[in-house]
Design a protein around this motif. Structure first.
Motif, PDB file in Angstrom:
ATOM      1  N   LEU A   7       0.838  -1.201   0.000  1.00  0.00           N
ATOM      2  CA  LEU A   7       0.000   0.000   0.000  1.00  0.00           C
ATOM      3  C   LEU A   7       0.875   1.255   0.000  1.00  0.00           C
ATOM      4  O   LEU A   7       0.600   2.221  -0.720  1.00  0.00           O
ATOM      5  N   LEU A   8       1.947   1.236   0.791  1.00  0.00           N
ATOM      6  CA  LEU A   8       2.879   2.362   0.817  1.00  0.00           C
ATOM      7  C   LEU A   8       3.567   2.538  -0.537  1.00  0.00           C
ATOM      8  O   LEU A   8       3.763   3.662  -1.007  1.00  0.00           O
ATOM      9  N   GLU A   9       3.909   1.406  -1.154  1.00  0.00           N
ATOM     10  CA  GLU A   9       4.542   1.455  -2.479  1.00  0.00           C
ATOM     11  C   GLU A   9       3.588   2.042  -3.513  1.00  0.00           C
ATOM     12  O   GLU A   9       3.987   2.859  -4.357  1.00  0.00           O
ATOM     13  N   LEU A  10       2.311   1.632  -3.437  1.00  0.00           N
ATOM     14  CA  LEU A  10       1.302   2.166  -4.348  1.00  0.00           C
ATOM     15  C   LEU A  10       1.152   3.669  -4.140  1.00  0.00           C
ATOM     16  O   LEU A  10       1.088   4.439  -5.111  1.00  0.00           O
ATOM     17  N   ALA A  11       1.118   4.102  -2.875  1.00  0.00           N
ATOM     18  CA  ALA A  11       0.983   5.532  -2.560  1.00  0.00           C
ATOM     19  C   ALA A  11       2.160   6.324  -3.121  1.00  0.00           C
ATOM     20  O   ALA A  11       1.983   7.420  -3.680  1.00  0.00           O
ATOM     21  N   GLU A  12       3.368   5.774  -2.986  1.00  0.00           N
ATOM     22  CA  GLU A  12       4.562   6.451  -3.498  1.00  0.00           C
ATOM     23  C   GLU A  12       4.510   6.581  -5.025  1.00  0.00           C
ATOM     24  O   GLU A  12       4.851   7.623  -5.587  1.00  0.00           O
ATOM     25  N   ASN A  13       4.086   5.501  -5.699  1.00  0.00           N
ATOM     26  CA  ASN A  13       4.002   5.527  -7.167  1.00  0.00           C
ATOM     27  C   ASN A  13       2.969   6.544  -7.650  1.00  0.00           C
ATOM     28  O   ASN A  13       3.199   7.271  -8.619  1.00  0.00           O
ATOM     29  N   ILE A  14       1.826   6.589  -6.947  1.00  0.00           N
ATOM     30  CA  ILE A  14       0.775   7.544  -7.309  1.00  0.00           C
ATOM     31  C   ILE A  14       1.265   8.980  -7.114  1.00  0.00           C
ATOM     32  O   ILE A  14       1.055   9.847  -7.962  1.00  0.00           O
ATOM     33  N   GLU A  15       1.929   9.211  -5.978  1.00  0.00           N
ATOM     34  CA  GLU A  15       2.435  10.558  -5.682  1.00  0.00           C
ATOM     35  C   GLU A  15       3.463  10.995  -6.736  1.00  0.00           C
ATOM     36  O   GLU A  15       3.457  12.146  -7.195  1.00  0.00           O
ATOM     37  N   LYS A  16       4.338  10.069  -7.127  1.00  0.00           N
ATOM     38  CA  LYS A  16       5.363  10.378  -8.127  1.00  0.00           C
ATOM     39  C   LYS A  16       4.709  10.760  -9.459  1.00  0.00           C
ATOM     40  O   LYS A  16       5.092  11.753 -10.097  1.00  0.00           O
ATOM     41  N   LEU A  17       3.715   9.977  -9.881  1.00  0.00           N
ATOM     42  CA  LEU A  17       3.040  10.258 -11.152  1.00  0.00           C
ATOM     43  C   LEU A  17       2.251  11.565 -11.086  1.00  0.00           C
ATOM     44  O   LEU A  17       2.207  12.325 -12.056  1.00  0.00           O
ATOM     45  N   SER A  18       1.635  11.829  -9.926  1.00  0.00           N
ATOM     46  CA  SER A  18       0.835  13.055  -9.798  1.00  0.00           C
ATOM     47  C   SER A  18       1.719  14.296  -9.872  1.00  0.00           C
ATOM     48  O   SER A  18       1.312  15.337 -10.411  1.00  0.00           O
ATOM     49  N   LYS A  19       2.952  14.202  -9.334  1.00  0.00           N
ATOM     50  CA  LYS A  19       3.892  15.333  -9.411  1.00  0.00           C
ATOM     51  C   LYS A  19       4.303  15.608 -10.851  1.00  0.00           C
ATOM     52  O   LYS A  19       4.680  16.731 -11.191  1.00  0.00           O
ATOM     53  N   GLU A  20       4.224  14.575 -11.677  1.00  0.00           N
ATOM     54  CA  GLU A  20       4.540  14.725 -13.114  1.00  0.00           C
ATOM     55  C   GLU A  20       3.279  15.048 -13.920  1.00  0.00           C
ATOM     56  O   GLU A  20       3.301  15.072 -15.144  1.00  0.00           O
ATOM     57  N   ASN A  21       2.163  15.280 -13.173  1.00  0.00           N
ATOM     58  CA  ASN A  21       0.857  15.553 -13.781  1.00  0.00           C
ATOM     59  C   ASN A  21       0.426  14.415 -14.708  1.00  0.00           C
ATOM     60  O   ASN A  21      -0.228  14.623 -15.731  1.00  0.00           O
TER      61      ASN A  21
END
Length: 336
Positions: A63-77
């Motif tokens: 779940l933490l890994e998923l959250a990190e991946n989502i956050e990374k992609l969102s920062k790249e819009n």
């Protein structure tokens, strides 16, 4: 045992295909993706105020890994509408209330990131039966299901396909089939038809038959600590069965799970380890024990006690405290 409703006369294939067709029609007519306030999303509520089971396959680390991946992609819009989410969650509009059909872990990951909205497809005119089918089908098609989720998903699929009143009725009937095949009971005509229908569901799922599935039902009675360890991939299903059969004391269960976090044991090795643990007079120090002991010791050193020491003792304590300070600094880095 609650009886299955006898009114369904269509075959299992017809029932499932009908639901698949309904699903295709609903999805075809609902393609718009909206940003929905996460706080306005509710659990899927079925008749008689029953909440449907959520898949718990994601461990905390995943779940933490998923959250990190989502956050990374969102920062790249990137992702849907720049949210970092690659697949929209599925909701149904139930008389004005938005209920989640699937997407639980995506929502949890977004919440960990502090996000307020989630991209979602809102479906209209979705019956309880279709909503259950959509969730159980999604679960059964996943490769990362643990034994607990897989078992519940199959039971829900059988209940839906064969029109049982509830999951307990499915479990009772499966156990009755086991006794029937062992010559311990008989089946009436309706039960023989139901037996055939349930067997057809297992053939479609392709992972068990009725008899081999009976053993799986024990996973639903696991202690919450064992279940969580299974979800977190600390233990396997066979290890979970061993722990369940040999330990009931919560403290002992905690200890053996903590051992398995740091040590790989085969099933036979685990059985021997538990027997030794139960018969040994010496306490087995686990990582958790060490943590608790250090925590207790740290509370015994007060400023008043320190000031009352002789100078040579203070020098010794200062030296050791410096070593401890360095160790805590290293630990703090690991905990980030």
């Amino acid at each position: 045992m609650a009886k299955a409703k006898p009114q369904r006369t269509t075959s299992i294939d017809s029932t499932i295909e009908q639901l698949k067709t309904e699903q295709e029609i609903v999805l075809k007519n609902s393609t718009e993706i909206l940003l929905v306030d996460i706080e306005k999303i509710h659990e899927l509520k079925l008749k008689n105020d029953i909440f449907m089971h959520n898949r718990i396959s994601y461990s905390k680390s995943k779940l933490l890994e998923l959250a990190e991946n989502i956050e990374k992609l969102s920062k790249e819009n990137a992702g849907i509408l720049g949210t970092g989410i690659l697949n929209a969650v599925m909701l149904r509009n139930n008389n004005g209330t938005l209920e989640r059909i699937h997407g639980d872990n995506r929502i949890k990951a977004l919440k960990l990131n502090g996000a307020k909205v989630v991209p979602a497809i809102i479906l209209e005119n979705v019956s309880d039966e279709l909503a259950r089918f959509m969730r159980s089908s999604e679960n059964l098609n996943r490769e990362d299901l643990n034994a607990y989720d897989e078992t519940l998903s199959i039971l829900e699929h059988i209940q839906l396909a064969c029109n049982f009143d509830d999951i307990e009725s499915v479990k009772s009937f499966i156990n009755k089939i086991k006794n029937f095949q062992a010559g311990k009971t008989t089946l009436n005509e309706n039960e023989k038809i139901l037996h055939k229908q349930v067997s057809e569901v297992f053939e479609r799922v392709g992972r068990f038959d009725i008899i081999t599935f009976v053993d799986r039902l024990s996973v639903l009675k696991l202690h919450s600590l064992i279940k969580q360890a299974l979800v977190d991939e600390i233990i396997s299903y066979t290890q979970a069965k061993v722990i369940k059969s040999k330990l009931t004391d919560e403290t002992e269960i905690k200890k053996i799970i903590d051992v398995l976090k740091n040590k790989k044991l085969s099933v036979n090795e685990l059985k021997n380890y538990i027997e030794n643990m139960k018969t040994s007079k010496e306490p087995i120090n686990t990582t958790l024990d060490i943590y608790e002991n250090v925590n207790k010791l740290s509370k015994t050193l007060s400023k008043k006690k320190y000031l009352s020491l002789q100078n040579e003792d203070k020098i010794y304590i200062d030296k050791k405290l410096k070593e401890i300070e360095d160790i805590y600094s290293d630990i703090k880095k690991k905990l980030k």
